[in-house]
Design a protein around this motif. Structure first.
Motif, PDB file in Angstrom:
ATOM      1  N   LEU A 115       0.811  -1.221   0.000  1.00  0.00           N
ATOM      2  CA  LEU A 115       0.000   0.000   0.000  1.00  0.00           C
ATOM      3  C   LEU A 115       0.842   1.267   0.000  1.00  0.00           C
ATOM      4  N   THR A 116       2.092   1.168   0.429  1.00  0.00           N
ATOM      5  CA  THR A 116       3.007   2.322   0.375  1.00  0.00           C
ATOM      6  C   THR A 116       4.300   1.887  -0.315  1.00  0.00           C
ATOM      7  N   PRO A 117       4.210   1.592  -1.615  1.00  0.00           N
ATOM      8  CA  PRO A 117       5.373   1.055  -2.315  1.00  0.00           C
ATOM      9  C   PRO A 117       6.537   2.033  -2.369  1.00  0.00           C
ATOM     10  N   GLY A 118       7.712   1.471  -2.359  1.00  0.00           N
ATOM     11  CA  GLY A 118       8.932   2.257  -2.460  1.00  0.00           C
ATOM     12  C   GLY A 118      10.119   1.324  -2.518  1.00  0.00           C
ATOM     13  N   LYS A 119      11.285   1.859  -2.777  1.00  0.00           N
ATOM     14  CA  LYS A 119      12.485   1.040  -2.901  1.00  0.00           C
ATOM     15  C   LYS A 119      12.936   0.539  -1.530  1.00  0.00           C
ATOM     16  N   LEU A 120      13.301  -0.733  -1.504  1.00  0.00           N
ATOM     17  CA  LEU A 120      13.740  -1.391  -0.283  1.00  0.00           C
ATOM     18  C   LEU A 120      15.138  -1.951  -0.538  1.00  0.00           C
TER      19      LEU A 120
END
Length: 264
Positions: free
Chosen positions: A167-172
Motif C-alpha cells: 500500500l506504500t510502495p517504495g524502494k527497499l
C-alpha cells in the motif's frame, strides 16, 4: 539455450536464467511461456534436487515488460476475456514454480520488482546481493498486483508488513529486506551466485526422498487443516523411514562417515 529462458543442470542443481538483460529481465507473456515449459520439465526430473532462479546480468527482474511488442505482452487491452485468460496462464506458471518438488532458490541481483518480486517470493530461499533493490511497484502503476505476490508475502511476513509494502510502495534495500525477513541472506554482488550454488550443494547432499517430502510438508501447512496435514505428514514420514536412504543415514551416523544417498 533457446529464447529468453536458459536452463543448465550440474551436480543435481538446475539453474534457470531469465535472459532479457537489455530490458532488465522484464517478463513478457512469451518469457512466461518459456519459463513454464522449463519448470514443467524440471518437475519431472528426478535427478534434479534443487532449482536456482536468477536473471541474466545485474538485475533479477523489474517485473512485467511494458515495452514488449503488443503480441508478446500478457495484458494487451484487446479484451478483458483474453487478458484474463493470459494472466491466468502466467499465474499457473508461478503456481508450478512455487509447487516444484525440488527446493528452490532465488538468486537476486539488482532490481526485483512487481512480477519479478512475486517470482522471488515463490521460491523457498531468497539470497540477495548487497546491491539488490526491492519494490512491490504495482500501486504506483495504478495496478492491484498479480502472480500471488500479496498472498506469498503476507504468509511470509504477516499482514501488517505486507500492507506496508504493497500500500506504500517504495524502494527497499537488500539490508532492509533482510531485516524484514523478505530475503534469507545478503552477500556481496560478486559472491551472489557462489553463495546460491553453495546453498544448493548443501541441500542437494540431503536424502532426496526426505528433501522432497519435507518440502511437501512445508507447502501443505498453508493449504490444509492440522488434522489433514498430520495424515499426509505421517504417510511421508513412514515412507522415508522405510527407504534405503534412511537406513544409510543411520549407518553413516553410527559409523561417523558421510552418507551416500541414492534416492531410494
Amino acid at each position: 539455450m533457446t529464447g529468453r529462458v536458459h536452463v543448465t543442470v550440474e551436480n543435481a542443481t538446475a539453474t534457470v536464467v531469465i535472459d532479457n538483460a537489455d530490458r532488465r529481465n522484464a517478463v513478457s507473456f512469451t518469457v512466461f511461456e518459456e519459463l513454464g515449459s522449463a519448470i514443467s520439465d524440471l518437475a519431472c526430473s528426478p535427478d534434479v534436487r534443487v532449482v536456482i532462479l536468477s536473471g541474466q546480468g545485474i538485475d533479477f527482474s523489474v517485473g512485467a515488460d511494458l515495452a514488449a511488442p503488443a503480441g508478446s505482452r500478457t495484458l494487451r487491452g484487446d479484451s478483458t476475456v483474453t487478458d484474463t485468460a493470459r494472466l491466468r496462464q502466467v499465474c499457473a506458471t508461478l503456481h508450478r514454480f512455487h509447487h516444484l518438488p525440488q527446493v528452490t532458490i532465488a538468486a537476486i541481483d539488482g532490481a526485483c520488482a512487481g512480477a519479478g518480486l512475486s517470482l522471488a517470493a515463490a521460491a523457498d530461499f531468497r539470497i540477495a546481493s548487497e546491491r539488490a533493490v526491492f519494490n512491490t511497484a504495482f500501486l504506483n502503476a495504478g495496478l492491484s498486483g498479480d502472480l500471488g505476490g500479496v498472498w506469498l508475502i503476507t504468509r511470509m511476513l504477516g499482514g501488517a508488513r505486507a500492507r506496508e509494502l504493497f500500500l506504500t510502495p517504495g524502494k527497499l534495500t537488500a539490508q532492509a529486506a533482510l531485516d524484514l525477513g523478505l530475503v534469507t541472506a545478503v552477500t556481496g554482488a560478486g559472491a551472489l551466485h557462489d553463495e546460491a550454488r553453495s546453498l544448493a550443494q548443501r541441500l542437494a547432499a540431503s536424502a532426496p526422498l526426505a528433501l522432497r517430502a519435507m518440502k511437501q510438508n512445508l507447502l501443505q501447512t498453508s493449504t490444509t487443516s492440522l488434522s489433514d496435514y498430520l495424515l499426509a505428514e505421517t504417510d511421508r514420514m513412514v515412507q522415508c523411514f522405510h527407504s534405503d536412504d534412511a537406513r544409510e543415514a543411520a549407518d553413516a551416523f553410527v559409523n561417523k562417515r558421510r552418507p551416500a544417498f541414492t534416492g531410494h
